[in-house]
Design a protein around this motif. Structure first.
Motif, PDB file in Angstrom:
ATOM      1  N   SER A  33      13.317  -4.594  -9.244  1.00 28.53           N
ATOM      2  CA  SER A  33      12.900  -4.933 -10.593  1.00 28.53           C
ATOM      3  C   SER A  33      13.836  -4.328 -11.631  1.00 28.53           C
ATOM      4  N   ASN A  34      14.226  -3.103 -11.429  1.00 31.63           N
ATOM      5  CA  ASN A  34      15.118  -2.420 -12.372  1.00 31.63           C
ATOM      6  C   ASN A  34      15.741  -1.224 -11.642  1.00 31.63           C
ATOM      7  N   ILE A  92      14.026   7.642  -7.242  1.00 29.64           N
ATOM      8  CA  ILE A  92      13.889   6.846  -6.025  1.00 29.64           C
ATOM      9  C   ILE A  92      15.243   6.799  -5.310  1.00 29.64           C
ATOM     10  N   ASN A 113      -4.375   3.525  -5.536  1.00 30.89           N
ATOM     11  CA  ASN A 113      -4.312   2.643  -6.712  1.00 30.89           C
ATOM     12  C   ASN A 113      -5.515   2.809  -7.631  1.00 30.89           C
ATOM     13  N   LEU A 121      11.688   0.619 -17.699  1.00 31.10           N
ATOM     14  CA  LEU A 121      10.471   0.275 -16.965  1.00 31.10           C
ATOM     15  C   LEU A 121      10.831  -0.768 -15.905  1.00 31.10           C
ATOM     16  N   ALA A 122      10.084  -0.745 -14.797  1.00 30.93           N
ATOM     17  CA  ALA A 122      10.267  -1.768 -13.767  1.00 30.93           C
ATOM     18  C   ALA A 122       9.367  -2.950 -14.136  1.00 30.93           C
ATOM     19  N   ASP A 123       9.986  -4.032 -14.566  1.00 35.52           N
ATOM     20  CA  ASP A 123       9.252  -5.181 -15.113  1.00 35.52           C
ATOM     21  C   ASP A 123       8.174  -5.734 -14.197  1.00 35.52           C
ATOM     22  N   GLU A 124       8.437  -5.736 -12.902  1.00 32.87           N
ATOM     23  CA  GLU A 124       7.498  -6.387 -11.984  1.00 32.87           C
ATOM     24  C   GLU A 124       6.342  -5.488 -11.572  1.00 32.87           C
ATOM     25  N   LEU A 125       6.351  -4.237 -12.026  1.00 30.14           N
ATOM     26  CA  LEU A 125       5.246  -3.334 -11.671  1.00 30.14           C
ATOM     27  C   LEU A 125       4.262  -3.234 -12.834  1.00 30.14           C
ATOM     28  N   GLY A 135      12.475  -7.827  -7.000  1.00 32.10           N
ATOM     29  CA  GLY A 135      11.245  -7.267  -7.539  1.00 32.10           C
ATOM     30  C   GLY A 135       9.984  -8.080  -7.320  1.00 32.10           C
ATOM     31  N   ARG A 161       6.458   0.067  -2.804  1.00 31.82           N
ATOM     32  CA  ARG A 161       6.525   0.095  -4.272  1.00 31.82           C
ATOM     33  C   ARG A 161       7.942   0.407  -4.741  1.00 31.82           C
ATOM     34  N   TYR A 162       8.627   1.283  -4.025  1.00 31.03           N
ATOM     35  CA  TYR A 162       9.987   1.659  -4.425  1.00 31.03           C
ATOM     36  C   TYR A 162      10.955   0.497  -4.222  1.00 31.03           C
ATOM     37  N   LYS A 192       0.786  -1.239   0.000  1.00 27.26           N
ATOM     38  CA  LYS A 192       0.000   0.000   0.000  1.00 27.26           C
ATOM     39  C   LYS A 192       0.818   1.290   0.000  1.00 27.26           C
ATOM     40  N   ALA A 197       1.545   1.560 -12.323  1.00 28.12           N
ATOM     41  CA  ALA A 197       2.607   1.773 -11.328  1.00 28.12           C
ATOM     42  C   ALA A 197       3.855   2.330 -11.995  1.00 28.12           C
ATOM     43  N   SER A 236      16.100   2.087 -13.607  1.00 28.24           N
ATOM     44  CA  SER A 236      14.875   2.859 -13.841  1.00 28.24           C
ATOM     45  C   SER A 236      14.417   3.500 -12.547  1.00 28.24           C
ATOM     46  N   ILE A 249      -0.851   4.546  -1.278  1.00 24.77           N
ATOM     47  CA  ILE A 249      -0.946   4.837  -2.706  1.00 24.77           C
ATOM     48  C   ILE A 249      -2.400   4.712  -3.157  1.00 24.77           C
ATOM     49  N   ARG A 302       4.315   3.915  -0.711  1.00 20.60           N
ATOM     50  CA  ARG A 302       5.361   4.243  -1.689  1.00 20.60           C
ATOM     51  C   ARG A 302       6.633   3.470  -1.378  1.00 20.60           C
ATOM     52  N   VAL A 359      13.908   7.696 -11.961  1.00 17.28           N
ATOM     53  CA  VAL A 359      12.698   8.422 -11.557  1.00 17.28           C
ATOM     54  C   VAL A 359      12.871   9.069 -10.181  1.00 17.28           C
ATOM     55  N   LEU A 408       5.404   5.926 -11.284  1.00 16.53           N
ATOM     56  CA  LEU A 408       6.527   5.606 -10.401  1.00 16.53           C
ATOM     57  C   LEU A 408       7.291   6.868  -9.985  1.00 16.53           C
ATOM     58  N   GLY A 409       7.417   7.022  -8.680  1.00 20.46           N
ATOM     59  CA  GLY A 409       8.116   8.191  -8.135  1.00 20.46           C
ATOM     60  C   GLY A 409       7.200   9.381  -7.911  1.00 20.46           C
ATOM     61  N   ARG A 410       5.949   9.293  -8.429  1.00 19.46           N
ATOM     62  CA  ARG A 410       5.021  10.427  -8.296  1.00 19.46           C
ATOM     63  C   ARG A 410       3.617   9.904  -7.989  1.00 19.46           C
ATOM     64  N   GLU A 411       3.522   8.886  -7.164  1.00 17.47           N
ATOM     65  CA  GLU A 411       2.245   8.222  -6.901  1.00 17.47           C
ATOM     66  C   GLU A 411       1.267   9.156  -6.182  1.00 17.47           C
ATOM     67  N   PRO A 412      -0.011   9.143  -6.605  1.00 21.29           N
ATOM     68  CA  PRO A 412      -1.007   9.896  -5.837  1.00 21.29           C
ATOM     69  C   PRO A 412      -1.232   9.203  -4.482  1.00 21.29           C
TER      70      PRO A 412
END
Lengths: 338, 251
Positions: A215-216, A225, B119, B90-94, A282, A208-209, A203, B98, A219, B117, A205, A223, B102-106
């Motif tokens: 994951s990458n 992070i 979603n 891109l982050a493959d698993e997202l 990831g 998710r980060y 849920k 997402a 990337s 987040i 950030r 952005v 990414l980095g600017r989530e509401p």
């Protein structure tokens, strides 16, 4: 007559359509490896409840709950390092060291809260050091934590002169042996920690980060992070939870043992991976890791009850990890069409 | 069209090698400017300076009338310069959403306390965005790992579009794509430009370049040696400039 009724049911398509839908879904998306592990664990519980009259007794189930709590808490921490495409091999040794330290401090007469705070502080400091060595010094996580596996175990042996530390206050042991609503307090502790971490992962950030970074990493960096913050968070959490598990283990056994929690790091990694985590980062979940930990504890418990040679337990656990990871890889390849 | 990005006398050396030897280039709002050139002509180095990856030895970059001097790609991004790299970043698993956010989530507050987040908002905005770019991306796909190269390219471009980038740099966006997917990327590049974005399109395929670009800048040995409107040139002319067989002419 009953056979006829069943076949008629099939002709009407009631059962068939459900099976069709399921198989269609499996063909399209594959079975998540977590589902396979849940089914396997459930099957094991059914088989063991028939195979041993003791398996489903209250005492044994409470015992399983206590065992899975300790290994679950350690595995949750390790999961965070795996999520960022790292690893923490030092958790078993950190648990032993924190356990010896808390026992020593209690024997010295420190109040429980202070002894626990001291051992937790040590765990956090170890986590910060691991992250520093990995992120700032650029040493691979595998090497840093492999060195830690040796060094912290050595520290535990040194701190205790290689002996068990006993004579702990009863109030300290009472925590791990206690129950609330018929469920061991240890299990409640794991559930609360698990829920908080599940919330963070799914849920927030931060969660998710961590996944994005694993994951990458490039990337994630692009952005904006904060990779450093995420690395420190993952390794500090892993070591802190290992220290907590070590303290709880001492509370449960009423003795601090420098050789405690031996090879727990491998069980923790196995639990996370069997529960769907990818060692490439990831991917992974708290629920999956819990199921993975429960599966391994069930195997050990069932094998003990059935009198299976403990060496075979190790073989079985190893084969299981290989099978689960193989299934996961096959499905991934099928999905990506390789 | 007004000037959005202006590059003046940009110079960069790596050791004894002069990679950029006084590059001058202007990008207008709402245009696709293709940058072409042989390998080693300086295209990649140039776009990395614009994005903030490299720092020039000499020369100025002006964005929207103000001189800029980015210390990092993050600063460039915050100023409105998005780069869609060949590896897509891109982050493959997202999921698609997402990745876009990414980095600017509401954020919404759970029980008025815990920041979580939003979603639902991400999913809604992603669906709107996908409809807007008329792309066939499944917005609810659990992760982008299973998407095709073209779909992933579209996600990266959609991200730039959503965050109202002023300049979008597409670094060989069709290099690894099938023909159908190439057409889609060309379409998306034109869409970005029609929304007022300045697009820098780095590529090798001259047929595609002449289709997508409003203007073409040719680089040769660290300089922009020729700038022309697409309709005023041919592949043969571009190749002459790319290989150094024609005199420098900057329009």
């Amino acid at each position: 007559m009953s056979v006829l009724q069943t076949s008629e049911l099939n002709k009407q398509g009631v059962n068939v359509s459900v099976i069709d839908k399921l198989s269609q879904r499996i063909k399209q998306k594959g079975v998540p490896v977590e589902t396979f592990v849940v089914l396997l664990t459930a099957l094991l519980w059914v088989v063991l409840s028939f195979a041993s009259p003791y398996f489903l007794t209250e005492g044994n189930v409470l015992n399983i709950m206590r065992q899975v709590s300790i290994s679950g808490i350690i595995a949750f921490g390790v999961l965070f390092t795996i999520l960022i495409a790292g690893i923490d091999l030092s958790v078993g040794s950190v648990a032993a060291l924190a356990g010896v330290v808390v026992a020593k401090l209690l024997v010295l007469g420190l109040p429980i809260w202070l002894a626990v705070a001291g051992a937790m502080g040590l765990g956090i400091a170890i986590g910060l050091f691991n992250a520093f060595a990995i992120f700032r010094l650029g040493i691979p996580a595998f090497i840093v934590t492999l060195a830690g596996l040796q060094a912290y175990r050595g520290g535990a042996l040194l701190a205790s002169d290689g002996m068990s530390v006993s004579g702990l206050p009863k109030a300290f042991s009472a925590f791990a042996r206690g129950e609330f609503l018929g469920i061991p307090t240890l299990f409640w502790t794991m559930v609360i920690i698990g829920l908080i971490l599940h919330f963070v992962l799914t849920k927030t950030r931060t969660g998710r980060y961590l996944i994005a970074m694993g994951s990458n990493q490039e990337s994630a960096r692009r952005v904006g992070i904060n990779i450093s913050k995420m690395t420190f968070l993952a390794y500090t959490l892993s070591a802190a939870l290992a220290a907590l598990a070590g303290i709880l283990l001492v509370s449960r056994l009423s003795v601090g043992t420098p050789t405690a929690a031996m090879a727990y790091e491998l069980n923790a990694i196995a639990a996370a991976v069997v529960g769907g985590a990818s060692l490439f980062g990831g991917r992974g979940s708290i629920t999956g890791t819990f199921i993975g930990a429960l599966l391994f504890v069930t195997i050990a418990n069932g094998a003990n009850l059935l009198g299976v040679d403990p060496f075979w337990q190790m073989v079985a656990a190893g084969v299981l990890i290989a099978i689960v990871v193989y299934i996961d890889n096959v499905q991934k390849r099928r999905k990506s069409g390789v | 069209m007004s000037d959005l990005l202006e590059i003046k006398n940009l110079r960069k050396s790596f050791g004894p090698v002069d990679v950029l030897r006084g590059v001058n280039l202007t990008l207008h709002k709402g245009e696709v400017l293709a940058v072409v050139g042989d390998n080693g002509a300086g295209k990649s180095t140039l776009i990395k300076h614009i994005a903030g990856v490299y720092h020039q030895d000499l020369g100025d970059i002006t964005l929207d009338g103000s001189k800029v001097d980015f210390a990092s790609p993050k600063e460039g991004r915050e100023a409105g310069i998005e780069t869609v790299y060949q590896d897509l970043a891109l982050a493959d698993e997202l999921s698609v959403g997402a990745n876009i956010f990414l980095g600017r989530e509401p954020i919404k507050k759970l029980f008025g306390l815990f920041p979580t987040i939003d979603n639902q908002k991400i999913l809604e905005e992603t669906e709107n965005l996908i409809n807007r770019i008329e792309s066939h991306i499944p917005p609810k796909a659990p992760n982008v790992a299973g998407l095709s190269g073209g779909q992933r390219q579209a996600v990266a471009i959609a991200r730039a579009l959503y965050w109202k980038a002023k300049v979008v740099i597409l670094d060989e966006p069709t290099a690894a794509l099938a023909v159908m997917e190439r057409d889609n990327v060309v379409k998306l590049s034109k869409l970005l430009a029609s929304e007022g974005v300045g697009v820098i399109y780095v590529g090798h395929n001259l047929v595609e370049i002449l289709d997508v670009a409003d203007r073409v800048a040719v680089m040769f040995q660290g300089q922009v040696v020729h700038v022309t409107r697409s309709e005023d040139t041919t592949q043969e002319e571009l190749i002459k400039y790319m290989t150094g067989f024609s005199e420098t002419k900057v329009a």
